[in-house]
Motif scaffolding. Sequence first.
Motif, short mmCIF file in Angstrom:
data_model
loop_
_atom_site.label_atom_id
_atom_site.label_comp_id
_atom_site.label_asym_id
_atom_site.label_seq_id
_atom_site.Cartn_x
_atom_site.Cartn_y
_atom_site.Cartn_z
N GLN A 24 1.03 -1.05 -0.05
CA GLN A 24 0.06 0.40 -0.07
C GLN A 24 0.55 1.09 -0.02
O GLN A 24 2.13 0.89 0.45
N TYR A 25 1.00 1.59 -0.73
CA TYR A 25 1.13 3.75 -0.95
C TYR A 25 0.78 4.32 -0.76
O TYR A 25 -0.95 4.53 -0.68
N TYR A 26 0.48 5.51 0.09
CA TYR A 26 -0.02 6.93 0.31
C TYR A 26 0.21 7.72 -0.11
O TYR A 26 1.20 8.55 -0.15
N ASP A 27 -1.25 8.72 -0.60
CA ASP A 27 -0.43 10.08 -1.46
C ASP A 27 -0.90 11.10 -0.40
O ASP A 27 -1.64 11.15 -0.06
N ALA A 28 0.12 11.45 -0.58
CA ALA A 28 -0.17 12.79 0.58
C ALA A 28 -1.43 13.87 0.53
O ALA A 28 -1.61 14.39 1.17
N GLU A 29 -1.69 13.34 -0.91
CA GLU A 29 -3.23 14.44 -0.92
C GLU A 29 -4.28 13.83 -0.37
O GLU A 29 -5.35 14.08 -0.46
N VAL A 30 -4.04 11.88 -0.48
CA VAL A 30 -5.37 11.72 -0.71
C VAL A 30 -4.70 11.18 1.51
O VAL A 30 -6.50 11.44 2.18
N ASN A 31 -3.82 10.99 1.42
CA ASN A 31 -4.03 10.49 2.96
C ASN A 31 -2.27 11.11 3.84
O ASN A 31 -1.43 11.01 3.87
N PRO A 32 -2.69 12.75 4.07
CA PRO A 32 -1.71 13.42 4.14
C PRO A 32 -1.21 12.81 6.03
O PRO A 32 -1.89 12.62 6.46
N LEU A 33 -0.12 13.89 6.12
CA LEU A 33 0.73 13.23 7.01
C LEU A 33 0.33 13.80 8.01
O LEU A 33 0.20 15.55 8.02
N CYS A 34 0.66 14.29 9.08
CA CYS A 34 -0.35 14.98 10.72
C CYS A 34 1.23 15.94 10.67
O CYS A 34 2.36 15.20 10.38
N LEU A 35 1.47 16.73 11.53
CA LEU A 35 2.43 17.74 12.17
C LEU A 35 3.35 17.49 13.30
O LEU A 35 4.00 17.94 13.97
N CYS A 36 2.98 15.97 13.37
CA CYS A 36 3.46 15.61 15.20
C CYS A 36 4.89 15.15 14.76
O CYS A 36 5.39 15.39 13.88
N ARG A 37 5.63 15.58 16.00
CA ARG A 37 6.69 15.51 15.91
C ARG A 37 7.30 14.01 14.81
O ARG A 37 7.82 14.02 14.31
N ILE A 38 6.59 13.01 15.24
CA ILE A 38 6.81 11.39 14.50
C ILE A 38 5.51 11.56 13.25
O ILE A 38 4.82 11.05 13.95
N PRO A 39 5.59 12.36 12.24
CA PRO A 39 4.76 12.48 11.24
C PRO A 39 3.79 11.08 11.04
O PRO A 39 4.61 10.18 10.78
N THR A 40 2.41 11.09 11.93
CA THR A 40 1.54 9.71 11.03
C THR A 40 0.64 10.52 10.33
O THR A 40 0.42 11.32 10.11
N LEU A 41 0.47 9.08 9.45
CA LEU A 41 -1.08 9.45 8.85
C LEU A 41 -2.23 10.45 9.55
O LEU A 41 -2.49 9.57 10.45
N ASP A 100 -1.74 16.02 20.76
CA ASP A 100 -2.23 16.46 19.73
C ASP A 100 -1.20 17.44 19.35
O ASP A 100 -0.95 18.30 19.78
N CYS A 101 -1.12 16.99 17.81
CA CYS A 101 -0.52 18.31 17.30
C CYS A 101 -1.59 19.39 16.88
O CYS A 101 -0.44 20.38 15.80
N GLY A 102 -2.31 19.44 16.47
CA GLY A 102 -3.01 20.26 15.62
C GLY A 102 -3.29 20.26 14.40
O GLY A 102 -3.72 21.59 13.79
N PHE A 103 -2.85 19.65 13.54
CA PHE A 103 -3.26 18.83 12.42
C PHE A 103 -4.73 19.35 11.82
O PHE A 103 -5.36 18.69 12.44
N PHE A 104 -5.23 20.57 10.78
CA PHE A 104 -6.50 20.05 10.72
C PHE A 104 -6.96 20.07 9.40
O PHE A 104 -5.73 21.43 9.02
N ASP A 105 -7.84 19.74 8.21
CA ASP A 105 -7.93 19.80 6.88
C ASP A 105 -8.84 19.75 6.27
O ASP A 105 -9.25 18.61 6.50
N TRP A 106 -9.60 20.28 5.38
CA TRP A 106 -10.73 19.59 5.15
C TRP A 106 -10.84 19.03 3.93
O TRP A 106 -10.35 19.68 3.16
N LEU A 107 -11.47 17.69 3.68
CA LEU A 107 -11.52 17.23 2.62
C LEU A 107 -11.80 17.19 1.38
O LEU A 107 -12.35 17.24 0.32
#
Length: 150
Positions: free
Chosen positions: A9-26, A53-60
């Motif tokens: 499986q691969y994750y496209d940043a536009e489909v599954n963005p990474l959050c802003l955590c110290r260790i970024p996760t999907l 919570d790193c505060g990452f938020f983005d509307w889909l």
Amino acid sequence: MSSSTSNTQYYDAEVNPLCLCRIPTLAKKRISWTDDNPARRFWNCRMSMTRRDCGFFDWLDPELNEHYKLTLLKLRREADGEALADARNKLASAKALIAKLKLKLGDVKEKAAALKMEYKAMSVRAKVLGISFVSVVVMNGVMVMMKYGV
């Protein structure tokens, strides 16, 4: 020509963005049901609502127009109302069953008390008469046999 499929499986940043955590996760996909954004999907940190919570938020999804918002909210409230009515019916049925079981329990307790009194009376008579007897009682599907004597 041969084709092969892969389970990778691969994750496209536009489909599954990474959050802003110290260790970024999907980021995790969620659905908003606020009055301003009913049924609107968004991405946010998997650790949202925690101290990490790193505060990452983005509307889909794009914002809906007022007509769609009102229609979705109305449908959601109707569905919630039906679910609430179903829950109330189940609760009423459960309460009725509990009431029946309490009545049965009361009957069983009365029978147990009567048997206990009968046992005491029989044991007193046995002592007075100087005889032995065996008492067999079935309670809750269990047979109990007691032997009494002088």
